[in-house]
Design an enzyme around this catalytic site. Structure first.
Site, mmCIF file in Angstrom:
data_model
loop_
_atom_site.group_PDB
_atom_site.id
_atom_site.type_symbol
_atom_site.label_atom_id
_atom_site.label_comp_id
_atom_site.label_asym_id
_atom_site.label_seq_id
_atom_site.Cartn_x
_atom_site.Cartn_y
_atom_site.Cartn_z
ATOM 1 N N HIS A 74 14.402 30.368 -42.988
ATOM 2 C CA HIS A 74 15.254 29.288 -42.484
ATOM 3 C C HIS A 74 15.589 29.434 -41.009
ATOM 4 C CE1 HIS A 74 16.613 29.124 -46.884
ATOM 5 N NE2 HIS A 74 15.888 28.054 -46.663
ATOM 6 N N CYS A 96 10.209 30.963 -40.289
ATOM 7 C CA CYS A 96 8.993 30.158 -40.457
ATOM 8 C C CYS A 96 8.515 29.649 -39.096
ATOM 9 C CB CYS A 96 9.290 28.979 -41.377
ATOM 10 S SG CYS A 96 7.933 27.805 -41.519
ATOM 11 N N GLU A 126 18.953 26.174 -42.562
ATOM 12 C CA GLU A 126 17.964 25.823 -41.542
ATOM 13 C C GLU A 126 18.583 24.927 -40.469
ATOM 14 O OE1 GLU A 126 14.242 22.862 -41.120
ATOM 15 O OE2 GLU A 126 14.095 24.215 -42.848
ATOM 16 N N THR A 163 12.869 20.672 -41.980
ATOM 17 C CA THR A 163 11.460 20.709 -42.394
ATOM 18 C C THR A 163 11.232 20.232 -43.817
ATOM 19 O OG1 THR A 163 11.708 23.026 -43.045
ATOM 20 C CG2 THR A 163 10.896 22.592 -40.819
ATOM 21 N N CYS A 191 7.707 19.764 -42.370
ATOM 22 C CA CYS A 191 6.607 20.688 -42.627
ATOM 23 C C CYS A 191 5.474 19.965 -43.358
ATOM 24 C CB CYS A 191 7.121 21.856 -43.459
ATOM 25 S SG CYS A 191 5.846 22.998 -43.999
ATOM 26 N N SER A 219 17.989 25.380 -54.455
ATOM 27 C CA SER A 219 16.884 25.030 -53.565
ATOM 28 C C SER A 219 16.914 23.552 -53.204
ATOM 29 C CB SER A 219 15.545 25.384 -54.229
ATOM 30 O OG SER A 219 14.473 24.831 -53.510
ATOM 31 N N ASN A 221 14.630 21.840 -51.309
ATOM 32 C CA ASN A 221 13.337 21.143 -51.417
ATOM 33 C C ASN A 221 12.962 20.888 -52.871
ATOM 34 O OD1 ASN A 221 10.990 23.197 -52.260
ATOM 35 N ND2 ASN A 221 12.464 24.330 -51.002
#
Length: 685
Positions: A74, A96, A126, A163, A191, A219, A221
């Site tokens: 993150h 990342c 992030e 992302t 991303c 999470s 995502n």
């Protein structure tokens, strides 16, 4: 039954890189390993790493020893990098590459004068990290509604994305931004792996009867994948492991889709696929699934502890939010303590009282609360322990501190570490309580006056404690009291003639005349009930139990001030306050009156003071006498500037009109007669 697995399911590059970095450190060095926050949003992996000795920290200040610290995918703010350097830790940066690119972009554009706008969740690590690279000065928006709250501006705008957000959200927000800003520079930083994963889920969810999305409950995502899937396949289930799989009717469900968030290990995905396949030994349809196994599934399963409902076990706090506390039990699933099962303290501030890493004892209520979590209660453990204290307090007649949590018929309920104690209204105070609700959320001291262990019924009294303390304090006061002694007291009541003050078990009276050096019509002009005041003893009578108190301070005495300010012979400006037949009282300073005698107003005869002065008039006067001991000041106006009566003051009748002329002739006659006598004496001689 056909099973379709998304090609991109599982670890993305950034997560895979961060996890591998931690494993490599575990294999190649003996130094302490820390991660800044969970290295991955997956409890199975995180718990395994913790058992291997990896410590999660949420603040660099928590690290008090040397070692390696891994920055997760993150990313973090520049402040965190500086803290790591200052601590002398070995930095293992697993940010990342896509996120690092955003950091560089934001830092550059911010220095060029652009206002940064981040499209994403303001609470996501992030986004917090990205914002740090523009001095935490970015606008963070997560919807068109958020954009609506921004003010229109002609400033330069640079827009970037978290992302893991959806393309749909990115376009929606950017359309809204056009209405607010004219000069916009956009960088689509979503991303590519995220976009691909979301696209695959959307396509698969259109052709299946049931969709399984694997990922941790925290999470971001993974949740987005679920949201996308449910638009096309209402039967979408979010699971963390194969243990969470729903029951499937193979007669009705002919086609199942499977995908996973970026933080889901391959072995979890493989286990779910195997479980689903075993339902009817169907072949799995997939184009690409990563077969690499991290070789810790067996070790993980063996390390799980066995727990049963009704047990009291120990665990460590691994996180919390406004409503729940998450606990690592060493079990295959984490435990959750709802806030109401953590404590019953009113207005409990969870962010101040709960610390990640704390070891606590908990009571197991349910192994599976319906979502695969273990439901726990800390309050139940506290209650069991508290009963031991309660019984001892009853036997020893020692007080307990309890919080009033409820108003009931006839009194209140106070909680001592979860144990409920009934306190009758008559036992709440040593004074009459008008409204029991005034005690809600207050901490009170009570002594147990009734204890029924079988029925677990307790009755407490605050009054007996207050009365005992008051009696003791009263005795001490009467033994040591003396004139002039100072006390800090609390105003208990007000009357027309003064204020009663509790000086520690004994009430004394401040007479209204002792409240202020100025005139006071009612004590409420100076004090109110509940005020803490400093008072001194003027006089007392031990037999009658009466104390007279003073409140006004000698240094505030206006007669002291006026003596410091003025001396005899000084000319001052005064204000006329009131008239009397013999003169006028004037205000020298606030709280000090002086007298101007009627003879000191003018050089001419004055019948009435009102003829030359008015209330409120300001005049200059000379201090001709000061007697501070007897509080008397005499002044003269005529020695500064006499105020003569008007010419028509005494011309009310014809007789009065001639009076001045008669006076003048009388003086002339007196002079002439003297001269005659003088001349006669001279002639005789």
């Amino acid at each position: 039954m056909e099973i379709i697995v998304a090609k991109s399911a599982g670890f993305c590059f950034g997560v895979d890189n961060a996890v591998k970095k931690v494993y490599q450190l575990l294999d190649t060095n003996n130094e302490r390993i820390f991660t800044f926050g969970p290295v991955i949003h997956n409890d199975q992996v995180v718990n395994y790493l913790k058992r291997k000795g990896v410590k999660i920290v949420n603040d660099i200040d928590e690290v008090n020893e040397k070692g390696h610290i891994v920055i997760r995918a993150h990313g973090v703010t520049p402040v965190i990098y500086k803290k790591i350097k200052d601590k002398g830790l070995i930095l293992e940066d697993a940010t990342c590459p896509y996120v690092k690119k955003i950091h560089n972009l934001v830092e550059q554009k911010s220095s060029e004068g652009y206002r940064i706008i981040i499209v994403g969740d303001k609470n996501h690590p992030e986004v917090i990290g990205i914002n740090g690279w523009c001095n935490d000065n970015a606008y963070i928006v997560n919807s068109a509604d958020d954009v609506e709250k921004l003010k229109k501006s002609d400033e330069k705008i640079c827009v970037v994305a978290q992302t893991t957000i959806t393309k749909e959200k990115w376009h929606e927000v950017n359309e809204a931004l056009k209405e607010k800003f004219e000069n916009i520079l956009k960088f689509d930083t979503i991303c590519s792996a995220t976009t691909k994963r979301q696209s695959e889920v959307e396509e698969i969810s259109k052709v299946v009867d049931l969709m399984i999305i694997m990922g941790d409950k925290k999470s971001s995502n993974t949740q987005k994948l679920c949201d996308i899937s449910r638009k096309h396949c209402p039967l979408t289930f979010k699971v963390e492991t194969s243990l969470d799989l729903p029951q499937i009717d193979v007669e009705k469900i002919k086609k199942i889709g499977i995908s996973a968030g970026a933080s889901t290990p391959d072995w979890v995905i493989e286990e779910v696929i195997r479980k689903m396949s075993e339902l009817n030994n169907q072949e799995v349809t997939k184009n690409e699934v990563n077969q690499e196994d991290f070789n810790f599934a067996d070790a993980l399963e063996e390390s799980f502890v066995r727990i049963r409902p009704g047990e009291i076990i120990k665990g460590k706090v691994i996180g919390f939010n406004a409503n729940e506390v998450y606990v690592d039990l060493g079990y295959k699933a984490d435990g959750i303590i709802p806030l109401e099962e953590y404590t019953d303290i009113p207005d409990f501030q969870i962010e101040k009282e709960v610390k990640v890493g704390d070891e606590i004892e908990v009571f197991v209520q349910q192994i599976n609360d319906g979502e695969g979590n273990v439901r726990l209660s800390k309050k139940q453990v506290d209650i069991n322990k508290a009963w031991e204290d309660v019984e001892k307090a009853y036997n020893d007649k020692t007080p307990l501190k309890a919080v009033v949590v409820e108003v009931v018929n006839g009194g209140v309920v106070a909680s001592y570490r979860g144990v409920r104690i009934f306190v009758p209204g008559s036992q709440l105070s040593d004074r009459y309580v008008k409204d029991l609700k005034d005690f809600l959320k207050r901490t009170i001291e009570v002594r147990l006056i009734d204890f029924n262990q079988k029925r677990r019924k307790l009755v407490g009294s605050a009054r007996v404690i207050l009365e005992e303390r008051k009696e003791k304090a009263s005795k001490e006061i009467w033994e040591t009291i003396e004139v002039g002694k100072t006390y800090n007291g609390v105003v208990k009541s007000l009357t027309d003639f003064g204020a009663f003050v509790d000086i520690g078990g004994v009430d004394g009276l401040i007479h209204v005349s002792e409240l202020s050096w100025s005139r006071v019509n009612h004590p409420s002009e100076v004090l109110k009930v509940g005020d803490t005041v400093e008072v001194h003893v003027l006089e007392f009578d031990k037999d009658k139990k009466k104390i007279s108190l003073g409140y006004r301070k000698e240094e505030d005495n206006p007669w002291v001030k006026v003596g410091q300010m003025y001396k005899e012979g000084v000319i001052v400006t005064v204000k006329v306050l009131r008239m009397t037949p013999f003169g006028a009282f004037v205000e020298v300073i606030e709280g000090v009156d002086g007298l101007v005698h009627i003879s000191q107003i003018s050089n001419k005869r004055i019948t009435k003071v009102e003829d030359v002065l008015e209330v409120g008039m300001k005049v200059d006067a000379k201090i001709i006498e000061m007697d501070l001991e007897n509080k008397k000041i005499n002044l003269s106006i005529k020695e500064v500037k006499p105020i003569d009566p008007p010419d028509n003051n005494a011309k009310e009748t014809g007789e009065n009109k001639e009076e001045p002329e008669i006076t003048e002739h009388k003086e002339e006659m007196e002079v002439t007669l003297a001269d005659v006598i003088k001349t006669s004496e001279e002639v005789k001689s």
